[in-house]
Design a protein around this motif. Sequence first.
Motif, mmCIF file in Angstrom:
data_model
loop_
_atom_site.group_PDB
_atom_site.id
_atom_site.type_symbol
_atom_site.label_atom_id
_atom_site.label_comp_id
_atom_site.label_asym_id
_atom_site.label_seq_id
_atom_site.Cartn_x
_atom_site.Cartn_y
_atom_site.Cartn_z
ATOM 1 N N CYS A 112 -42.956 86.655 24.633
ATOM 2 C CA CYS A 112 -42.609 85.883 23.431
ATOM 3 C C CYS A 112 -41.786 86.719 22.468
ATOM 4 O O CYS A 112 -41.059 86.199 21.641
ATOM 5 C CB CYS A 112 -43.877 85.351 22.770
ATOM 6 S SG CYS A 112 -44.841 86.600 21.886
ATOM 7 N N GLY A 113 -41.927 88.059 22.558
ATOM 8 C CA GLY A 113 -41.172 88.945 21.674
ATOM 9 C C GLY A 113 -41.786 89.069 20.293
ATOM 10 O O GLY A 113 -41.279 89.806 19.444
ATOM 11 N N LYS A 114 -42.890 88.357 20.048
ATOM 12 C CA LYS A 114 -43.428 88.309 18.674
ATOM 13 C C LYS A 114 -44.855 88.813 18.558
ATOM 14 O O LYS A 114 -45.285 89.183 17.470
ATOM 15 C CB LYS A 114 -43.391 86.865 18.170
ATOM 16 C CG LYS A 114 -41.974 86.360 17.951
ATOM 17 C CD LYS A 114 -41.991 84.962 17.405
ATOM 18 C CE LYS A 114 -40.560 84.518 17.101
ATOM 19 N NZ LYS A 114 -40.488 83.093 16.833
ATOM 20 N N CYS A 115 -45.620 88.773 19.648
ATOM 21 C CA CYS A 115 -47.040 89.114 19.541
ATOM 22 C C CYS A 115 -47.203 90.636 19.438
ATOM 23 O O CYS A 115 -46.240 91.392 19.583
ATOM 24 C CB CYS A 115 -47.811 88.563 20.736
ATOM 25 S SG CYS A 115 -47.499 89.440 22.280
ATOM 26 N N CYS A 118 -45.988 92.503 22.574
ATOM 27 C CA CYS A 118 -44.520 92.490 22.695
ATOM 28 C C CYS A 118 -43.909 93.476 21.708
ATOM 29 O O CYS A 118 -42.987 94.217 22.045
ATOM 30 C CB CYS A 118 -43.969 91.092 22.461
ATOM 31 S SG CYS A 118 -44.169 90.009 23.887
ATOM 32 N N CYS A 126 -48.059 90.406 27.048
ATOM 33 C CA CYS A 126 -47.711 89.388 26.039
ATOM 34 C C CYS A 126 -48.837 88.361 25.970
ATOM 35 O O CYS A 126 -49.286 87.859 26.999
ATOM 36 C CB CYS A 126 -46.392 88.712 26.399
ATOM 37 S SG CYS A 126 -46.043 87.271 25.361
ATOM 38 N N GLU A 127 -49.268 88.058 24.727
ATOM 39 C CA GLU A 127 -50.409 87.150 24.573
ATOM 40 C C GLU A 127 -50.091 85.738 25.070
ATOM 41 O O GLU A 127 -50.992 84.955 25.361
ATOM 42 C CB GLU A 127 -50.843 87.123 23.103
ATOM 43 C CG GLU A 127 -51.609 88.401 22.756
ATOM 44 C CD GLU A 127 -51.709 88.657 21.263
ATOM 45 O OE1 GLU A 127 -51.418 87.751 20.459
ATOM 46 O OE2 GLU A 127 -52.072 89.804 20.910
HETATM 47 ZN ZN LIG Z 1 -45.654 88.359 23.308
#
Ligand SMILES: [Zn+2]
Length: 367
Positions: A112-115, A118, A126-127
Amino acid sequence: MSTTVVKPAKTTREEFSSIIGTMKALVYHGPGKKSWEQKPKPTILEPTDALVRILKTTICGTDLHIMKGDVPDVVEGRIIGHEGVGIIEETGSAVSNFKKGDHVLISCITSCGKCEYCKRGMYSHCEKGGWILGHLIDGTQAEFVRIPYADNSLYPIPAGSDEEALVMLSDILPTGFECGVLNGKVQPGSSVAIVGSGPIGLAALLTAQFYSPAQIIVIDPDDNRLEVAKKFGATHLINNAKENVIEKVMEITGKGVDAAIEAVGIPVTFEICASIVAPGGTVANIGVHGKSVELHLEKLWSHNITITTRLVDTVTTPMLLKTVQSKKLDSKKLITHRFALNDIMKAYDTFQNAAREKALKVILTNE
Ligand SMILES: [Zn+2]
Ligand SMILES: NC(=O)c1ccc[n+]([C@@H]2O[C@H](COP(=O)([O-])OP(=O)(O)OC[C@H]3O[C@@H](n4cnc5c(N)ncnc54)[C@H](O)[C@@H]3O)[C@@H](O)[C@H]2O)c1
Ligand SMILES: [Zn+2]
């Protein structure tokens, strides 16, 4: 008077599939059972999704594990495959890095690039993603695939690139490099042993050479695979079905190796790594293990060694992509067989009999 004959426009198989909303895909139907069959074409489910038309894909050793029933999370009816390159067919409203028609490399890891993971560069954990493609969601051995979190899980490739070479970047090159070479802290002048000369061990062999290690010893019971390793830059070969591997490594290095990279996934190969690592060295495990292994701490406690494990994160993919595009890394060498995607059942046959067929990676092209 002349008559104009209007020829009916020929509908390609792909156009036909797209019109009726179906596609062909390789489907897992329980241990030992698979088929190449008609499935509904995937659609965008989330704004962060992209729909990708597969151009080229391949089969991984992990897919064979799935076929044997070793990966129980894979449910019957699942389309498998986690590698490939393709063209964006459609994007969700929140995808900003890609548009229809872009050529993309698909990462085996969705992120996701956000958790929190990541943000730490641990895409594998990644969650919302990790290794889900061809595992928990439908994968790439199909005419189309839905890629979640497309902005972070796809990599742009300029049209006209050698796409076969790039398929090696979905999984095996980052795996050999991250789990083997980076975790093994390979340095200029290091001595390295790679146990297992399959596609992953060979990917570690190719990428270890970025750092100019002094010795790279490749260990495998298959003479053909050792021969390949020699061509790919191994300095020493050991056939451990015929030779005493520990004695041989000590003969070559005097003290053992600085990095012992495990690329098989069975107890005996991990134990070899632990027996040949020099004081101060690292055992870098890549193999997926299904059984517990013995760890001889009574010998190792005083040897200042490090043992690492890792699920590939694919954080090095952009760097590896540059090395392949600039031809510093010749990943195409790993490809031994080519098939049409429609002939995937034949391709599985070949890949399943890799030793007999002298197969490394097979390329499947969606024609
Ligand atoms: Zn993630
Ligand atoms: N950690 C990760 O993220 C990750 C990612 C992808 C694959 N993997 C794992 O990496 C491992 C290697 O993958 P691969 O596709 O190259 O597998 P592969 O089966 O194609 O190759 C394994 C190689 O090991 C050799 N081998 C078998 N027994 C041996 C022994 N006793 N001693 C030495 N060599 C032996 C075989 O001859 C073969 O050449 C697998 O366990 C795979 O599941 C891990
Ligand atoms: Zn894989």
